[in-house]
Design a protein around this motif. Structure first.
Motif, mmCIF file in Angstrom:
data_model
loop_
_atom_site.group_PDB
_atom_site.id
_atom_site.type_symbol
_atom_site.label_atom_id
_atom_site.label_comp_id
_atom_site.label_asym_id
_atom_site.label_seq_id
_atom_site.Cartn_x
_atom_site.Cartn_y
_atom_site.Cartn_z
ATOM 1 N N UNK A 77 0.913 -1.279 0.144
ATOM 2 C CA UNK A 77 -0.012 0.063 -0.006
ATOM 3 C C UNK A 77 0.646 1.267 -0.114
ATOM 4 N N UNK A 78 1.884 1.363 0.738
ATOM 5 C CA UNK A 78 2.940 2.230 0.694
ATOM 6 C C UNK A 78 3.503 2.387 -0.664
ATOM 7 N N UNK A 79 4.081 1.544 -1.177
ATOM 8 C CA UNK A 79 4.401 1.493 -2.491
ATOM 9 C C UNK A 79 3.537 2.132 -3.603
ATOM 10 N N UNK A 80 2.348 1.687 -3.394
ATOM 11 C CA UNK A 80 1.362 2.404 -4.230
ATOM 12 C C UNK A 80 1.007 3.647 -3.995
ATOM 13 N N UNK A 81 0.851 3.978 -2.586
ATOM 14 C CA UNK A 81 0.741 5.510 -2.536
ATOM 15 C C UNK A 81 2.083 6.277 -2.817
ATOM 16 N N UNK A 82 3.353 5.981 -2.882
ATOM 17 C CA UNK A 82 4.278 6.833 -3.378
ATOM 18 C C UNK A 82 4.001 6.837 -4.786
ATOM 19 N N UNK A 83 3.638 5.755 -5.540
ATOM 20 C CA UNK A 83 3.903 5.989 -6.845
ATOM 21 C C UNK A 83 2.957 6.798 -7.483
ATOM 22 N N UNK A 84 1.509 6.819 -6.467
ATOM 23 C CA UNK A 84 0.437 7.768 -6.958
ATOM 24 C C UNK A 84 0.865 9.135 -6.590
ATOM 25 N N UNK A 85 1.568 9.458 -5.489
ATOM 26 C CA UNK A 85 2.002 10.698 -5.195
ATOM 27 C C UNK A 85 3.113 11.345 -6.100
ATOM 28 N N UNK A 86 4.036 10.626 -6.912
ATOM 29 C CA UNK A 86 4.682 10.898 -7.708
ATOM 30 C C UNK A 86 4.042 11.290 -9.039
ATOM 31 N N UNK A 87 3.067 10.569 -9.457
ATOM 32 C CA UNK A 87 2.179 10.535 -10.559
ATOM 33 C C UNK A 87 1.417 11.934 -10.526
ATOM 34 N N UNK A 88 0.741 12.128 -9.363
ATOM 35 C CA UNK A 88 -0.063 13.616 -9.313
ATOM 36 C C UNK A 88 0.978 14.594 -8.973
ATOM 37 N N UNK A 89 2.038 14.584 -8.199
ATOM 38 C CA UNK A 89 2.924 15.609 -8.245
ATOM 39 C C UNK A 89 3.557 15.918 -9.369
ATOM 40 N N UNK A 90 3.718 15.108 -10.516
ATOM 41 C CA UNK A 90 4.321 15.444 -12.008
ATOM 42 C C UNK A 90 3.168 16.159 -12.708
ATOM 43 N N UNK A 91 1.709 15.808 -12.575
ATOM 44 C CA UNK A 91 0.913 16.532 -13.297
ATOM 45 C C UNK A 91 0.737 18.069 -12.553
ATOM 46 N N UNK A 92 0.653 18.132 -11.415
ATOM 47 C CA UNK A 92 0.769 19.587 -10.820
ATOM 48 C C UNK A 92 1.807 20.414 -11.189
ATOM 49 N N UNK A 93 3.061 19.679 -11.036
ATOM 50 C CA UNK A 93 4.313 20.528 -11.715
ATOM 51 C C UNK A 93 4.177 20.794 -13.006
ATOM 52 N N UNK A 94 3.748 19.894 -14.100
ATOM 53 C CA UNK A 94 3.580 20.104 -15.204
ATOM 54 C C UNK A 94 2.594 21.092 -15.548
ATOM 55 N N UNK A 95 1.258 21.293 -14.801
ATOM 56 C CA UNK A 95 0.605 22.394 -15.043
ATOM 57 C C UNK A 95 0.889 23.669 -14.760
ATOM 58 N N UNK A 96 1.750 23.778 -13.700
ATOM 59 C CA UNK A 96 2.091 25.051 -13.086
ATOM 60 C C UNK A 96 3.136 25.579 -14.107
ATOM 61 N N UNK A 97 3.891 24.523 -14.721
ATOM 62 C CA UNK A 97 5.029 25.150 -15.534
ATOM 63 C C UNK A 97 4.175 25.628 -17.047
ATOM 64 N N UNK A 98 3.298 24.902 -17.351
ATOM 65 C CA UNK A 98 2.742 25.354 -18.531
ATOM 66 C C UNK A 98 1.956 26.848 -18.273
ATOM 67 N N UNK A 99 1.471 26.824 -17.163
ATOM 68 C CA UNK A 99 0.895 28.237 -16.953
ATOM 69 C C UNK A 99 1.831 29.524 -16.809
ATOM 70 N N UNK A 100 2.778 29.150 -16.000
ATOM 71 C CA UNK A 100 4.026 30.034 -16.021
ATOM 72 C C UNK A 100 4.588 30.436 -17.015
ATOM 73 N N UNK A 101 4.907 29.551 -17.974
ATOM 74 C CA UNK A 101 5.810 29.575 -19.305
ATOM 75 C C UNK A 101 5.106 30.377 -20.302
ATOM 76 N N UNK A 102 3.822 30.173 -20.429
ATOM 77 C CA UNK A 102 3.255 30.587 -21.508
ATOM 78 C C UNK A 102 2.024 31.730 -21.289
ATOM 79 N N UNK A 103 1.932 32.163 -19.945
ATOM 80 C CA UNK A 103 1.001 33.159 -19.493
ATOM 81 C C UNK A 103 1.749 34.622 -19.917
#
Length: 495
Positions: free
Chosen positions: A465-491
């Motif tokens: 369960x902890x390995x699943x949680x860590x993988x899910x954390x990395x996945x959602x963190x990556x999406x959030x970082x990508x979203x912030x990068x797109x907004x800041x770069x092209x805005x």
């Protein structure tokens, strides 16, 4: 209701803080012979300084003490429990839970006068029916009280009392020293305002650091447990295996890929529902709706965001699922005459309901982004002869597109982390399938399942369960970082 020792200590610190405030303020005025113009700072700053040095260190030590003492006592008391009790099927958590309940029952019995404090410290299960005694004071136990558990509970109770006493001594001593020192230094030339402002700045920095510290703590806790899991289970099977079949017998298949497939499949369906509806709602509210309609429609739309996810899950299970079964299932009784869907739980059920939940998320973010597009760009388009719809398509949406993409990615991370809708609407089958009318499961539901019940934290079936949680954390963190990068770069192109 009588206060506990901790409550009395907090009350004493607050009283001492108030007394230090007025004493320091009065001392500062007296050193200036009553002329506040001779003071370096306003009189209240001297009081604030005394209050700060009285309350903050004392309450900080109390908080740390209250967090550390239970762990230290449990580690000490658990050494008194024989290995045979733990090996009989009880985990450390269950044994310590019994110890705490017995200790609590002894405290209640002493408070009610059923036994004396001395008897509580020296009582033996052979001499008295402890189970009956604890039942009289309202403490329920799941099993008979072992003599060793009783002895551990008595030790737990003793150590807790000793720890509480020394906590009170230390906290009140620190508060008194802080009050005395701050009152002594409260003189006319003391820079009280500077000290108070530095203290306030330190508290603000600490508050700002809590989120970072919490995130680091979460990541480290999952990381250490994930390392323990990979010591017991092959990482190649976890990341590249093809099946999920935990059985707690040592030969489990624990691959994340079927769970990841179900998570992404349901999330894509949810986004296919939420993005068009949410984006169209945002365009209407920002470009077409009048002030009255907007002031009424936007709050009503955002009510969806305040509905608990368990309610959405029940809606999926009781309404959406049966409605889909009536269309795609039940053979000749179905609307289409074929049985494509055997039950109410399916990927489509969870995806549709999750999409409804995400509509206000996409709509609100997109509406704010569209409204941030400068009005001059719209006026320029109108001046060139473009219609309102042409202006929206060719000017407003391209200008707001980076922010909208960021909103969609943030909604995707929200969908990936959803649990209750999937638990009630999608089922619990981990498999690869392209059929949206079949039941599947996701990473979050498996985390809940593996950590539910009497779990053994030394087995890979629980640690996964902890390995699943860590993988899910990395996945959602990556999406959030990508979203912030797109907004800041092209805005920046439109500012």
């Amino acid at each position: 209701m009588a206060l506990s020792l901790t409550g009395y200590v907090v009350l004493a610190v607050l009283v001492l803080t108030i007394a230090a405030f007025f004493a320091a303020k009065s001392k500062a005025k007296s050193t200036a012979n009553g002329d506040v113009r001779l003071l370096h700072s306003l009189p209240n700053y001297y009081g604030y300084n005394a209050a700060m040095f009285t309350a903050v260190p004392a309450l900080g030590i109390m908080l740390i003490w209250l967090l550390a003492q239970p762990m230290m006592i449990e580690n000490s008391v658990f050494k008194l429990i024989p290995e045979r009790i733990v090996e009989e099927g009880s985990s450390r958590g269950l044994v310590m839970s019994d110890v705490r309940r017995v200790a609590e029952g002894l405290d209640i019995a002493v408070a009610q006068g059923a036994i004396t404090d001395t008897e509580a410290d020296n009582i033996r299960s052979e001499a008295r029916d402890i189970r009956a005694l604890l039942g009289e004071v309202g403490v329920a136990l799941g099993s008979d009280v072992e003599p060793e558990v009783l002895f551990a509970a008595q030790e737990y109770r003793t150590l807790s009392s000793v720890g509480a006493f020394w906590m009170a001594v230390v906290v009140l001593g620190v508060a008194f020293i802080g009050a005395a020192v701050s009152i002594v230094v409260s003189k006319a030339d003391f820079r009280a305002r500077n000290t108070v402002e530095r203290g306030a700045l330190a508290l603000l920095i600490l508050a700002a650091s809590l989120a970072i510290m919490t995130t680091v703590g979460i990541v480290l806790s999952m990381l250490f447990e994930s390392i323990n899991f990979f010591r017991l289970h092959s990482w190649t099977d976890f990341f590249f295996g093809g099946s999920w079949a935990p059985n707690f017998r040592g030969d489990s298949d624990l691959s994340i890929l079927p769970l990841l497939w179900g998570t992404l499949y349901i999330s894509v369906i949810a986004l296919l529902v939420a993005v068009p509806i949410g984006l169209f709602a945002a365009i209407y509210l920002s470009e077409y709706a009048g002030p009255k309609v907007r002031s009424a429609a936007k709050p009503l739309l955002e009510i969806l965001a305040g509905i608990p996810t368990i309610v959405y899950g029940l809606f999926a299970l009781l309404t959406v699922g049966p409605a889909l079964v009536s269309i795609f299932g039940r053979g000749d009784q179905g609307l289409l005459g074929v049985e494509w869907m055997s039950g109410a739980t399916a990927v489509l059920t969870a995806g549709l309901v999750m999409g409804i939940m995400l509509i206000p998320f996409v709509s609100s973010l997109s509406d704010d982004i569209i409204n941030a597009v400068p009005q001059a760009m719209r006026d320029g388009s109108f001046g060139l002869g473009a219609t309102q719809s042409e202006t929206i398509r060719q000017v407003v949406l391209p200008a707001a597109l980076p922010g909208i993409v960021g909103a969609v990615l943030l909604a995707a991370s929200r969908a990936i982390g959803e649990t209750m809708i999937v638990v009630l609407g999608a089922g619990a089958i981990a498999k690869f399938s392209l059929n949206p009318l079949e039941a599947m499961t996701t990473i979050t539901t498996r985390i809940v399942s593996q950590l539910t019940g009497d779990t053994d934290f030394a087995s890979p079936e629980t640690l996964v369960a902890f390995a699943l949680g860590l993988t899910l954390f990395v996945l959602t963190l990556g999406l959030n970082v990508l979203a912030l990068y797109i907004v800041r770069k092209y805005r920046e192109q439109y500012e």
